[in-house]
Design an enzyme around this catalytic site. Sequence first.
Site: not given
Length: 199
Positions: A24, A83, A176
């Site tokens: 992401s 992740n 993020h």
Amino acid sequence: RHDKINADVAAHRGDCELIFIGDSITQGWEGAGKGIWKERMAPRHAVNLGISGDRTEHVLWRFENGNLEGIAPKAAVVMIGTNNFGHGTNSPEQVLEGVRAVVQRLRERLPGTKILLLGIFPRGDRFNEMRGNLLQVNQALSRLNDGEQVFFADIGAAFVEDDGSISKEIMPDALHLSAEGYQRWADAIEPWLVRLLAN
């Protein structure tokens, strides 16, 4: 998302010079990083191969299922593995093994492509155990740097403040990136891209 990437790859088979591989955080070049991508990466005929939630094993699967089909980019920027830590299912040793496998498979599939392997970015607004594990994995990953096809760069310091914290201005959720975070990413790898994309 996988189908979209395969379509993008197919559309750029004749001119793809740079690919970004990741999760992401990489996919976010199309979100918060969109403006910086348009200014800095799109002119370099870059294609974004980031998929939210992906772990190393997902990237390995994608390599065999169209993401690299028919392209021969000059350079690939790889940043994957957070992740595998974040879901709490992999040890540092397993994360290292996964990232090493991604690099090895990429070398096999795209032997003419230079690989810029980035250290896994820091996460968490303050010092924490996961950051320590990330650093240990990054230290081992640095050993993959051969100065010929694989080049390792740990740019994590670009996202950390002087006191070791991560600002919400850079990583709103301490993972993020914001637009400023993508600006810092672009600035940090610019010297590498100039070198690796040179004719």
